[in-house]
Design a protein around this motif. Structure first.
Motif, PDB file in Angstrom:
ATOM      1  N   GLY A  52      18.640  40.795  34.381  1.00 53.44           N
ATOM      2  CA  GLY A  52      18.373  39.538  35.067  1.00 53.44           C
ATOM      3  C   GLY A  52      19.418  38.488  34.765  1.00 53.44           C
ATOM      4  N   GLU A  79      12.937  33.240  33.680  1.00 46.06           N
ATOM      5  CA  GLU A  79      13.994  33.946  34.407  1.00 46.06           C
ATOM      6  C   GLU A  79      15.099  34.483  33.490  1.00 46.06           C
ATOM      7  OE1 GLU A  79      16.993  32.985  38.128  1.00 46.06           O
ATOM      8  OE2 GLU A  79      15.819  31.357  37.277  1.00 46.06           O
ATOM      9  N   THR A  80      15.186  33.991  32.274  1.00 42.04           N
ATOM     10  CA  THR A  80      16.284  34.322  31.371  1.00 42.04           C
ATOM     11  C   THR A  80      16.151  35.729  30.820  1.00 42.04           C
ATOM     12  OG1 THR A  80      16.507  32.004  30.715  1.00 42.04           O
ATOM     13  CG2 THR A  80      17.482  33.637  29.253  1.00 42.04           C
ATOM     14  N   GLU A 112      10.514  27.149  33.457  1.00 35.78           N
ATOM     15  CA  GLU A 112      10.915  27.969  34.608  1.00 35.78           C
ATOM     16  C   GLU A 112      12.135  28.815  34.262  1.00 35.78           C
ATOM     17  OE1 GLU A 112      11.571  25.003  37.637  1.00 35.78           O
ATOM     18  OE2 GLU A 112       9.529  24.242  37.437  1.00 35.78           O
ATOM     19  N   GLU A 113      13.087  28.212  33.576  1.00 34.17           N
ATOM     20  CA  GLU A 113      14.294  28.949  33.177  1.00 34.17           C
ATOM     21  C   GLU A 113      13.968  30.079  32.217  1.00 34.17           C
ATOM     22  OE1 GLU A 113      17.497  25.283  33.441  1.00 34.17           O
ATOM     23  OE2 GLU A 113      16.770  25.928  31.475  1.00 34.17           O
TER      24      GLU A 113
END
Length: 191
Positions: free
Chosen positions: A122, A53-54, A49-50
């Motif tokens: 982001g 988003e990274t 999940e990270e």
């Protein structure tokens, strides 16, 4: 404004250093993440999940030196290879940066990190780097914590949380989960 997210493995007593062991351990319990617990795959789902988003990574000098020695060749970390990286250090020199591990910029101060957060892009994730996390939290620059809390008391080691006398900060629980091996996933937003 970009979010600055600290992600890490933490013992119940707040220790985050030496989770995988190796050089630079500061206490005798180094390698504690991979010892004595049943492997439960869903407990590690936060890492995927990270990654989604990274947009960039931020390290302190010691964590950069440690991770840059293994992550560029690691299949487990291949998706991080080309991401922009930032290193917060007053001592690291440009010639110490690793080639072939994405663009890397040295930041010299918390003010430089604050300016980075004002740029387009982001989320920026901090891996390891306990001292950097404390310093940036004291400067009110951490926006979120992603913690996997392990059911272990280590009694020694570095924490991401400062013992500086400062005003209380409230955190808002964004996500949590408990796994059958005792690990807790805790995702908190700051402020």
């Amino acid at each position: 404004m970009r979010e600055l997210v600290y992600t890490g493995f933490m013992s119940l007593d707040g220790v985050v250093d030496s989770p995988g062991g190796g050089p630079g351990e500061t206490h005798r319990s180094g390698g504690w993440v991979f010892k004595d617990l049943e492997f439960v795959p869903e407990a590690w789902s936060i890492k995927g999940e990270e990654l989604a988003e990274t947009s960039a990574l931020l390290f302190g000098r010691r964590s950069y030196e440690s991770f840059s020695g293994t992550w560029p060749q690691s299949q487990d970390h291949a998706d991080y290879k080309d991401l922009p990286k930032y290193v917060l250090s007053s001592t690291l020199s440009e010639d110490a940066l690793v080639d072939g591990w994405g663009p890397t910029t040295i930041l010299r101060s918390a003010e430089d990190v604050a300016a980075l957060k004002q740029t387009d892009g982001g989320a920026i994730f901090i891996h390891g780097s306990a001292e950097v996390a404390r310093r940036l939290a004291d400067a009110d620059l951490i926006d979120r914590y992603h913690l996997l809390v392990f059911p272990v008391l280590l009694g020694a080691g570095r924490s991401i949380f400062s013992d500086t006398d400062r005003d209380k900060r409230m955190l808002r629980l964004r996500d949590s989960e408990a796994y059958k091996n005792g690990i807790l996933k805790l995702v908190y937003e700051v402020g």
